[in-house]
Structure formats: C-alpha cells, structure tokens
Write an enzyme that holds these catalytic residues in place. Structure first.
Site, PDB file in Angstrom:
ATOM      1  N   HIS A  71     -28.840  35.036  35.286  1.00 43.34           N
ATOM      2  CA  HIS A  71     -30.074  34.305  34.983  1.00 43.34           C
ATOM      3  C   HIS A  71     -30.011  32.894  35.549  1.00 43.34           C
ATOM      4  O   HIS A  71     -28.940  32.410  35.906  1.00 43.34           O
ATOM      5  CB  HIS A  71     -30.328  34.266  33.475  1.00 43.34           C
ATOM      6  CG  HIS A  71     -29.139  33.771  32.696  1.00 43.34           C
ATOM      7  ND1 HIS A  71     -28.141  34.610  32.248  1.00 43.34           N
ATOM      8  CD2 HIS A  71     -28.776  32.527  32.306  1.00 43.34           C
ATOM      9  CE1 HIS A  71     -27.222  33.905  31.620  1.00 43.34           C
ATOM     10  NE2 HIS A  71     -27.574  32.631  31.642  1.00 43.34           N
ATOM     11  N   ASP A  74     -27.364  28.781  35.132  1.00 38.83           N
ATOM     12  CA  ASP A  74     -25.902  28.754  35.229  1.00 38.83           C
ATOM     13  C   ASP A  74     -25.445  30.010  35.956  1.00 38.83           C
ATOM     14  O   ASP A  74     -26.258  30.840  36.345  1.00 38.83           O
ATOM     15  CB  ASP A  74     -25.261  28.631  33.839  1.00 38.83           C
ATOM     16  CG  ASP A  74     -25.625  29.789  32.944  1.00 38.83           C
ATOM     17  OD1 ASP A  74     -25.233  30.921  33.248  1.00 38.83           O
ATOM     18  OD2 ASP A  74     -26.318  29.568  31.925  1.00 38.83           O
ATOM     19  N   HIS A  87     -24.885  31.588  24.836  1.00 38.80           N
ATOM     20  CA  HIS A  87     -23.976  30.491  25.186  1.00 38.80           C
ATOM     21  C   HIS A  87     -24.781  29.209  25.301  1.00 38.80           C
ATOM     22  O   HIS A  87     -25.966  29.226  25.583  1.00 38.80           O
ATOM     23  CB  HIS A  87     -23.151  30.790  26.449  1.00 38.80           C
ATOM     24  CG  HIS A  87     -23.926  31.193  27.656  1.00 38.80           C
ATOM     25  ND1 HIS A  87     -23.551  32.243  28.469  1.00 38.80           N
ATOM     26  CD2 HIS A  87     -25.051  30.694  28.212  1.00 38.80           C
ATOM     27  CE1 HIS A  87     -24.414  32.363  29.461  1.00 38.80           C
ATOM     28  NE2 HIS A  87     -25.335  31.428  29.340  1.00 38.80           N
ATOM     29  N   HIS A  97     -28.824  29.613  25.958  1.00 41.65           N
ATOM     30  CA  HIS A  97     -29.355  30.901  26.414  1.00 41.65           C
ATOM     31  C   HIS A  97     -28.913  31.994  25.453  1.00 41.65           C
ATOM     32  O   HIS A  97     -27.757  32.013  25.022  1.00 41.65           O
ATOM     33  CB  HIS A  97     -28.846  31.215  27.823  1.00 41.65           C
ATOM     34  CG  HIS A  97     -29.110  30.128  28.818  1.00 41.65           C
ATOM     35  ND1 HIS A  97     -28.314  29.889  29.913  1.00 41.65           N
ATOM     36  CD2 HIS A  97     -30.107  29.198  28.863  1.00 41.65           C
ATOM     37  CE1 HIS A  97     -28.801  28.863  30.606  1.00 41.65           C
ATOM     38  NE2 HIS A  97     -29.875  28.418  29.974  1.00 41.65           N
ATOM     39  N   HIS A 121     -24.798  28.304  15.403  1.00 39.92           N
ATOM     40  CA  HIS A 121     -23.507  28.106  16.082  1.00 39.92           C
ATOM     41  C   HIS A 121     -23.707  27.520  17.480  1.00 39.92           C
ATOM     42  O   HIS A 121     -23.066  26.532  17.851  1.00 39.92           O
ATOM     43  CB  HIS A 121     -22.771  29.451  16.160  1.00 39.92           C
ATOM     44  CG  HIS A 121     -21.466  29.378  16.882  1.00 39.92           C
ATOM     45  ND1 HIS A 121     -20.265  29.146  16.241  1.00 39.92           N
ATOM     46  CD2 HIS A 121     -21.164  29.479  18.207  1.00 39.92           C
ATOM     47  CE1 HIS A 121     -19.292  29.123  17.136  1.00 39.92           C
ATOM     48  NE2 HIS A 121     -19.803  29.322  18.349  1.00 39.92           N
ATOM     49  N   HIS A 125     -22.736  23.728  19.603  1.00 43.05           N
ATOM     50  CA  HIS A 125     -22.216  23.433  20.950  1.00 43.05           C
ATOM     51  C   HIS A 125     -23.168  22.497  21.690  1.00 43.05           C
ATOM     52  O   HIS A 125     -22.731  21.552  22.352  1.00 43.05           O
ATOM     53  CB  HIS A 125     -22.051  24.724  21.756  1.00 43.05           C
ATOM     54  CG  HIS A 125     -20.933  25.606  21.313  1.00 43.05           C
ATOM     55  ND1 HIS A 125     -19.664  25.144  21.042  1.00 43.05           N
ATOM     56  CD2 HIS A 125     -20.876  26.958  21.099  1.00 43.05           C
ATOM     57  CE1 HIS A 125     -18.885  26.159  20.678  1.00 43.05           C
ATOM     58  NE2 HIS A 125     -19.600  27.278  20.703  1.00 43.05           N
TER      59      HIS A 125
HETATM   60  N1  TQI Z   1     -20.649  32.871  22.935  1.00 43.47           N
HETATM   61  C1  TQI Z   1     -19.511  32.016  22.981  1.00 43.47           C
HETATM   62  C2  TQI Z   1     -19.568  30.981  21.823  1.00 43.47           C
HETATM   63  O1  TQI Z   1     -20.632  30.426  21.601  1.00 43.47           O
HETATM   64  C3  TQI Z   1     -19.492  31.255  24.275  1.00 43.47           C
HETATM   65  C4  TQI Z   1     -18.386  30.255  24.313  1.00 43.47           C
HETATM   66  C5  TQI Z   1     -17.077  30.524  24.346  1.00 43.47           C
HETATM   67  C6  TQI Z   1     -18.503  28.837  24.280  1.00 43.47           C
HETATM   68  N2  TQI Z   1     -16.366  29.343  24.338  1.00 43.47           N
HETATM   69  C7  TQI Z   1     -17.228  28.320  24.307  1.00 43.47           C
HETATM   70  C8  TQI Z   1     -19.577  27.980  24.253  1.00 43.47           C
HETATM   71  C9  TQI Z   1     -16.961  26.961  24.269  1.00 43.47           C
HETATM   72  C10 TQI Z   1     -19.321  26.606  24.239  1.00 43.47           C
HETATM   73  C11 TQI Z   1     -18.031  26.113  24.230  1.00 43.47           C
HETATM   74  O2  TQI Z   1     -18.573  30.774  21.199  1.00 43.47           O
HETATM   75  S1  TQI Z   1     -20.673  34.203  21.969  1.00 43.47           S
HETATM   76  C12 TQI Z   1     -20.129  33.307  18.171  1.00 43.47           C
HETATM   77  C13 TQI Z   1     -18.955  33.252  17.273  1.00 43.47           C
HETATM   78  C14 TQI Z   1     -20.945  33.714  20.341  1.00 43.47           C
HETATM   79  C15 TQI Z   1     -19.904  33.651  19.479  1.00 43.47           C
HETATM   80  O3  TQI Z   1     -21.818  34.959  22.352  1.00 43.47           O
HETATM   81  O4  TQI Z   1     -19.406  34.839  22.061  1.00 43.47           O
HETATM   82  C16 TQI Z   1     -21.396  33.035  17.723  1.00 43.47           C
HETATM   83  C17 TQI Z   1     -22.227  33.451  19.911  1.00 43.47           C
HETATM   84  F1  TQI Z   1     -17.873  33.256  17.974  1.00 43.47           F
HETATM   85  F2  TQI Z   1     -18.957  32.190  16.511  1.00 43.47           F
HETATM   86  F3  TQI Z   1     -18.961  34.285  16.481  1.00 43.47           F
HETATM   87  C18 TQI Z   1     -22.458  33.104  18.592  1.00 43.47           C
HETATM   88 CL1  TQI Z   1     -21.723  32.630  16.091  1.00 43.47          CL
HETATM   89 ZN    ZN Z   2     -26.836  31.060  30.683  1.00 40.15          ZN
HETATM   90 ZN    ZN Z   3     -18.884  29.091  20.099  1.00 39.25          ZN
END
Ligand code: TQI
Ligand code: ZN
Ligand code: ZN
Ligand code: CA
Length: 161
Positions: A71, A74, A87, A97, A121, A125
């Site tokens: 998409h 990024d 993310h 997104h 969550h 970030h």
């Molecule tokens: N997305 C990851 C997250 O948001 C993407 C990610 C990994 C990230 N490391 C990062 C973003 C460091 C910023 C900085 O963690 S996910 C959760 C969890 C995700 C994960 O789709 O895996 C939630 C989305 F880990 F908390 F369960 C929502 Cl709540």
């Molecule tokens: Zn994206």
């Molecule tokens: Zn996270």
C-alpha cells in the site's frame, strides 16, 4: 527504540490533526470515526493532547487508513488475514494503517479483530511510545480485548509530553 518504524520520539506540539481515508467495509464510517476518536481521546486525556479531524490528508499530522497487501505510504506490506493487524509510525510521521484483510469488529467475535483494541495500541506508537514490558499495559505487545491504559502507559506518555 530503533526499528523499521523509526526512532521513538515525541511530537513537538500538543494539538494534532488526523485524517481518516479508506476504511473497512465491515464497519460504518461512523463506527470507525467514533472508535478512532475514542482511542485518541484516551491518550489525549492522559497527556493533555488534543486532536482535530481534517478532511484533507495533506493537512493531517496522522493519516489513518485501511489497506490490503502492499500500500501507499510505506514499503511494509500487509499479510492477509491474521498476523499483522496494523502498524503505526513514530512521530514526526505518526501515520497509522490497518490491514483491510482482517475481520474487523467492535468488541468480541470468533476470528474477529476488535478495532478499538488495535487502534489504542497503534495510536500509542503514533504518539511515540515503544512497547512495554508490563503485561497489562496497552503497549505490551499482545493483542487483548478490553485493555485500559495502565499506570505504565500513563507514565510513558507523560514522560514524552
Ligand atoms: N503490529 C505491530 C505492533 O503494533 C507492528 C510493530 C512491531 C511496531 N514493532 C513495532 C510498530 C514497533 C511500532 C513500533 O506492535 S501488529 C499488537 C500487539 C499489532 C500488535 O499488527 O502486530 C496490537 C497490532 F502486539 F500489541 F498485540 C496491534 Cl494490540
Ligand atoms: Zn503501512
Ligand atoms: Zn506495537
Ligand atoms: Ca494481517
């Protein structure tokens, strides 16, 4: 924290704008708008930040949309149903997104993903928060429905703002 999402840092202003682009067909515009608003207001209340929705993405600090696979914005592709749900990028990017291929819902459902839990969550970030090691924290990296800001989340955001 350093990652492909950037280096954890803070916004240098307390009044931020956001734009919501394409959304999942599984929820209404109003449901998505209200959910994002609620999640933003929770972080805003904890750290005295305000958020204004804007209709032009060019005017937004935080651009939010749902997308499938590769998409715009990024080079990190989504992966179909399951696994990555969304993310978000640290300031000064802040964009968020959601994976269009998830079964988005509000609340609980078999094989469904609660938008509010993920948004809260991810917006952490977007505000500059990295992951927490406190199990009950919103920023602890495990998806769970019904999490509320933990003192650890409140401390983390107040350290930044
Ligand atoms: N997305 C990851 C997250 O948001 C993407 C990610 C990994 C990230 N490391 C990062 C973003 C460091 C910023 C900085 O963690 S996910 C959760 C969890 C995700 C994960 O789709 O895996 C939630 C989305 F880990 F908390 F369960 C929502 Cl709540
Ligand atoms: Zn994206
Ligand atoms: Zn996270
Ligand atoms: Ca996915």
């Amino acid at each position: 924290l350093t990652s492909r999402f950037g280096v954890s840092q803070a916004w240098t202003k307390k009044n931020l704008t956001y734009h919501i682009g394409a959304i999942t067909p599984k929820l209404t515009e109003e449901q998505v708008g209200d959910t994002i608003r609620n999640a933003l207001d929770i972080w805003g209340a904890a750290a005295n930040l305000t958020f204004t929705r804007v209709s032009k993405k060019e005017d937004a600090d935080i651009v939010i949309f749902f997308a499938s696979g590769a998409h715009e914005g990024d080079t990190i592709s989504f992966d179909g149903r399951g696994s990555t749900l969304g993310h978000a990028f640290y300031p000064p990017n802040g964009d968020l997104h959601f994976d269009m291929d998830e079964n988005w819902i509000l609340g609980k459902g078999r094989g469904m993903t609660d938008l509010f839990s993920v948004a809260l969550h991810e917006l952490g970030h977007s505000m500059g928060l990295a992951h927490s090691t406190v199990f009950d924290a919103v920023m602890y990296p495990t998806y769970r429905i019904g999490k509320q800001l933990h003192q650890d989340d409140i401390n983390a955001i107040n350290k930044l703002y």
